[in-house]
Design an enzyme around this catalytic site. Sequence first.
Site, PDB file in Angstrom:
ATOM      1  CD  GLU A  27      -8.582 -18.934 -75.762  1.00  0.00           C
ATOM      2  OE1 GLU A  27      -7.482 -19.413 -75.432  1.00  0.00           O
ATOM      3  OE2 GLU A  27      -9.127 -17.988 -75.168  1.00  0.00           O
TER       4      GLU A  27
ATOM      5  CE  LYS B 150      -4.126 -18.183 -74.537  1.00  0.00           C
ATOM      6  NZ  LYS B 150      -5.440 -18.316 -73.851  1.00  0.00           N
TER       7      LYS B 150
ATOM      8  CB  CYS C 296      -7.213 -15.256 -75.351  1.00  0.00           C
ATOM      9  SG  CYS C 296      -8.334 -14.863 -73.958  1.00  0.00           S
TER      10      CYS C 296
ATOM     11  CB  ILE D  69     -32.489  -6.060 -50.892  1.00  0.00           C
ATOM     12  CG1 ILE D  69     -32.382  -5.156 -52.138  1.00  0.00           C
ATOM     13  CG2 ILE D  69     -31.118  -6.529 -50.414  1.00  0.00           C
ATOM     14  CD1 ILE D  69     -31.837  -3.784 -51.833  1.00  0.00           C
ATOM     15  CG  ASP D  70     -29.437 -10.546 -50.595  1.00  0.00           C
ATOM     16  OD1 ASP D  70     -28.924  -9.581 -51.190  1.00  0.00           O
ATOM     17  OD2 ASP D  70     -29.067 -10.916 -49.475  1.00  0.00           O
TER      18      ASP D  70
END
Length: 723
Positions: A45, A114, A175, A365-366
């Site tokens: 698109e 569209k 789409c 952990i991030d």
Amino acid sequence: MGHLITVATYSLNQWALDFDGNLQRILESIRIAKERGATLRVGPELEVTGYGCMDHFLEGDTALHSWEVLAKILESEEAKGIVCDIGMPIMHKNVIYNCRVIIYGKQILLIRPKMWMANDGNYRELRWFTPWQKHRRTEDHFLPRIIRVVTGQTKVPFGDAVVSTVDTCIGVELCEELFTPASPHILMGLDGVEIFTNSSGSHHELRKLYRRVELIKEATSKVGGIYLYANQQGCDGDRLYYDGCALIAVNGRVVAQGSQFSLQDVEVVSATIDIEDVRSHRATSSRSMQAASAERYERVEVDFALSAGKFDSTVGVEELVVEKPYEVRYHRPEEEIALGPACWLWDYLRRSRTQGYFVPLSGGIDSCATSVIVYSMCRLVAEAANQGDQQVIVDARRIAGEPEDSSYVPTDAREFCNRIFHTCYMGTENSSIATRTRAKDLAAAIGSHHVDLNMDTLVTAIRNLFSFVTGFKPQYRAHGGSNAENLALQNIQARLRMVLAYLFAQLLPWVRGRSGGLLVLGSANVDESLRGYFTKYDCSSADVNPIGAISKTDLKKFIAWARDAFELPVLTEFLEAVPTAELEPITETYVQADEADMGMTYDELSVFGRLRKVEKCGPYSMFTKLLHEWGSFLSPTQVAEKVKHFFFEYARNRHKMTTLTPSYHAEQYSPDDNRFDLRPFLYPSRFAWQFRKIDEVAATLPDRSTVHPSEIPREAKERRKDA
């Protein structure tokens, strides 16, 4: 012998307003299609402009340059002898439409606008485009002079029509039209259209691909036909990553599939199909009865056959092989996190023309997840380089600071990571040896250039400055200070880390004898953003954030997967560690923990987020839903308290969403204030009417919880009212 047709569809890594690059990628895709014997080519698109131009679609320049690009395609050798379906914006009678332009033999056959717009979530197509509302009708579109010179045409059909070749009929479904209840492919199929093209700009979201594939299969399962799905791939210049995965389906079965995540700029998916299979599939009484009464589409006729064999004896039909059904490949969510953000980061890095990334690596952990995603990017680069992808090699040389005539090839992920990825542990007196060690060990495992520092002198300087000016010296809560003092001292550390991050990002390449600067990566997950559990303008403020729309729960699963897939045993330590900001002093009786500070768990935040955004719940409706979900282990009053606590914290911290670092979009409940989650940022945060109704109902309901208080999960016992 049946009527064999070779068709091709694409994933193109287009970039908004990159008309030169977009043109070259379109021409390359047509060239590859012809090499494979394809007679029909379908692109994504708005491929001429790039999908993400946004308000640039309102500019006359964008339309002008689109026509200029189309003129070059029409004139090209590549476009000869093949039907091409190309996407671009077009102004018709002073109205801007999102269009497909069908061309063949230096002629425009049809411009198909569209009809149904994507206008929710991340999409705002109605801001720029108008849907075509004259269904099964066309008008004359008078072409600009630059096109008339090339084609000799003055006007062409514009509207809802189909293209009829010598041997078959082609229809366009654009789409969002596939996702609508009354999709155009139904009526087109009943009127004899056998090949459907769908040009899409569909972004990646965790666990989303299955729905898209099922819709494509269903589109031709009942009505029959050949479905060519093309999609944008890569970072178009914004928060979204378009995940490619071009598909070809026949009669409800996928016969070819492209990759979902790739560093390739042009990926072609082709297949040879037998049009007679469509006709035999449609030979049912009920379908024929509906088709006999179907409304007629206008047909644009072209004297050209897509099939070989009976219509073209010069083609080596014996060399064509009809594609067999294909087992669709789906990635696990953990793999999607490893691949999608990594590809997005690669596009952002090479197109911003910077020299790498910088992450404040905290030992949590991030920031660990962000770092592992960068390492995943380096692995993808090394893999592509080992396969001889010249575009990746050229980009990698430039980013790594190698001269153009260098022979350097980034075949080792850790070595390349050391060149372009920089991490820094910014410790204070409140930091632990455990987090410092984890950060150092992770950096060594993935190969990043790591710096370890203490910033206590900076924190002390700011604290002393305040004391000198005011005569008051703020103290931590652990040392007898108030909540205001405690929070201010935490925020000093968080904001100073942001300042240091940009300092080191600008100067570390210089220290290493290179020019340019680094992009700073953020590491705030979607749950903390939703709750507002971060300091405004702290080290979560960055250039881009690859995990900003990924939940803590999914990040943990990703780290567990990467530990084995990437052979990084050090990640076990991150999974076992208790999440903590380490902004307050550690004492014998107190260690700061994120979930205790927030008054809710990360799992609960995921539930709140989905109910708020995806299921569109306000406070009261969220309360009623959670009564059923949590009623077995929480009383109505406890559920009410949790819901009220969430909405209070969400509301009072909503202003922070206006400053969120642009994040990779991966989750439906992202609180991104830019365009995805459009809500106020100044709330009546105590929701007096709503909370009163919740309390009134909760007081009348019986307690159905059957779990003994000692067995209630820890999160259900925490009753903090104000973090």
